[in-house]
Design a protein around this motif. Structure first.
Motif, PDB file in Angstrom:
ATOM      1  N   VAL A 187      29.499 -18.791  66.019  1.00 40.50           N
ATOM      2  CA  VAL A 187      30.500 -18.564  65.419  1.00 40.50           C
ATOM      3  C   VAL A 187      31.134 -19.406  64.583  1.00 40.50           C
ATOM      4  O   VAL A 187      31.299 -19.356  63.211  1.00 40.50           O
ATOM      5  N   GLY A 188      31.611 -20.745  65.224  1.00 37.48           N
ATOM      6  CA  GLY A 188      31.942 -21.845  64.314  1.00 37.48           C
ATOM      7  C   GLY A 188      32.814 -22.853  65.177  1.00 37.48           C
ATOM      8  O   GLY A 188      32.962 -22.737  66.423  1.00 37.48           O
ATOM      9  N   PRO A 189      33.313 -23.833  64.572  1.00 37.24           N
ATOM     10  CA  PRO A 189      33.942 -24.994  65.433  1.00 37.24           C
ATOM     11  C   PRO A 189      35.422 -24.398  65.785  1.00 37.24           C
ATOM     12  O   PRO A 189      35.785 -23.671  64.820  1.00 37.24           O
ATOM     13  N   VAL A 190      35.873 -25.279  66.607  1.00 37.81           N
ATOM     14  CA  VAL A 190      37.068 -24.839  67.332  1.00 37.81           C
ATOM     15  C   VAL A 190      38.381 -26.062  66.527  1.00 37.81           C
ATOM     16  O   VAL A 190      37.982 -27.318  66.715  1.00 37.81           O
ATOM     17  N   LEU A 191      39.450 -25.382  66.163  1.00 37.97           N
ATOM     18  CA  LEU A 191      40.540 -26.295  65.961  1.00 37.97           C
ATOM     19  C   LEU A 191      41.789 -26.131  66.841  1.00 37.97           C
ATOM     20  O   LEU A 191      42.302 -25.009  66.830  1.00 37.97           O
ATOM     21  N   CYS A 192      42.190 -27.155  67.650  1.00 40.40           N
ATOM     22  CA  CYS A 192      43.160 -26.844  68.486  1.00 40.40           C
ATOM     23  C   CYS A 192      44.473 -27.526  67.891  1.00 40.40           C
ATOM     24  O   CYS A 192      44.454 -28.595  67.630  1.00 40.40           O
TER      25      CYS A 192
END
Length: 344
Positions: A187-192
């Motif tokens: 899907v893609g990267p995670v941004l918290c």
């Protein structure tokens, strides 16, 4: 053994009455105990005699062990030689087997469901893979339960390419799962996004707000970093800011950089948005208003704690979104405490 050191740390005030024992001639943890004895190895013929001396001289009433072999010896010996002493076994081999059997069975049950009729879903993870995800997530403190984990595993199969954005990460429990699922499904990267600041934890609920002065935001951020650092590998980063401030950074298309996670490049288009920050109505409404327009077609929005025992902020915002975006919604459902919405 790590479990023994954890037991000592968690003993708290009771640690004053905790007698440490080891068969190592120079055990490095001896210094951590106020009282310490050396015993022969459990298979040494002198072990029963020496242990009996310690029980008598130290007034031992309970023995704790996390080693199954040691436990087996004590189970056989204590009733005959020291019946007044209770054995506290951390975990037997059978208990370990049963735990993992339960994880596999639970995952298999969830995976066997036909959740909804959608096209272009990626392969469903096996019961073993799902059990592994559940177990790994369980090592991270937090409140993401099995129902929500099962739902996240399922929806990620239908998530389009894009960024995974989480508003409110605390110790990183759900972020861990989102990272692993995003990677598994391409899907893609995670941004918290989380300010990790006490003033942003006030939710207008007395029983919750009273606990805030006792919390350490800096320590919470370190816990988050420790939990995610071995897994991130360029696919996760964070912005320490309220969601409104973080939006400007995200919209600028800049690479997010932190000392712990290095550089992470985001696409600027959201595939999965997890709204789990401050649950006061005004805060949830702001998060929804600012961030849901960034979710691409076919993407998912998750309103956490849509069912919340302390208030109805997330529910009101979730219901308002369902009504306002009705023509753009392909599917919505509640699983556990969360509302899941898929855009058409």
């Amino acid at each position: 053994m790590p479990e023994a050191q954890r037991y000592r740390r968690e003993a708290g005030a009771a640690a004053a009455g905790l007698l440490g024992a080891s068969s190592l001639p120079n055990d490095p943890h001896a210094k951590d105990y106020t009282d310490w004895v050396h015993l022969p190895f459990v298979h040494d013929p002198s072990f029963p005699t020496e242990l009996a001396k310690v029980i008598s001289s130290k007034g031992v009433t309970r023995i704790w062990t996390c080693h199954p072999a040691v436990a087996q010896v004590l189970k056989a010996w204590l009733p005959k030689a020291a019946a007044q002493v209770d054995l506290v076994e951390a975990r037997s081999y059978q208990a370990l087997i049963e735990e993992y059997r339960w994880r596999i069975d639970s995952a298999g049950t969830a995976n066997g469901q036909d959740w909804f009729w959608l096209e272009d879903g990626r392969p469903r993870p096996s019961a073993i893979q799902s059990a592994g995800l559940n177990r790994l997530v369980d090592t991270v403190p937090g409140m993401t339960d099995l129902d929500k984990i099962s739902a996240l595993i399922e929806i990620m199969r239908y998530a389009p390419p894009g960024d995974i954005v989480e508003i409110g990460s605390l110790w990183g429990r759900s972020a861990t799962l989102l990272l692993l699922l995003g990677r598994m499904n391409g899907v893609g990267p995670v941004l918290c996004i989380d300010p990790w600041a006490a003033e942003h934890w006030v939710q207008g609920v007395e029983v919750l707000d009273k606990a805030i002065p006792d919390q350490d935001p800096e320590a919470f951020l370190k816990i988050f970093e420790v939990n995610l650092a071995p897994l991130a590998n360029g696919d996760l980063n964070y912005l320490r800011a309220p969601s409104g401030e973080a939006l400007g950074v995200y919209e600028s298309g800049a690479t997010v950089s932190t000392p712990t996670f290095g550089d992470t490049r985001y696409r600027g288009e959201i595939s999965v948005l997890h709204i789990d920050g401050n649950h006061a109505f005004e805060a949830v409404e702001l998060d929804s208003r600012l961030w849901t327009p960034k979710v691409r077609r076919g993407g998912w929005i998750i309103f956490d704690d849509y069912i919340w025992p302390f208030g109805d902020g997330p529910r009101k915002v979730g219901d308002a979104f369902l009504k306002a975006a009705e023509e753009r919604i392909a599917l919505s459902f509640v699983m556990g405490k969360s509302l899941f919405v898929k855009l058409a």
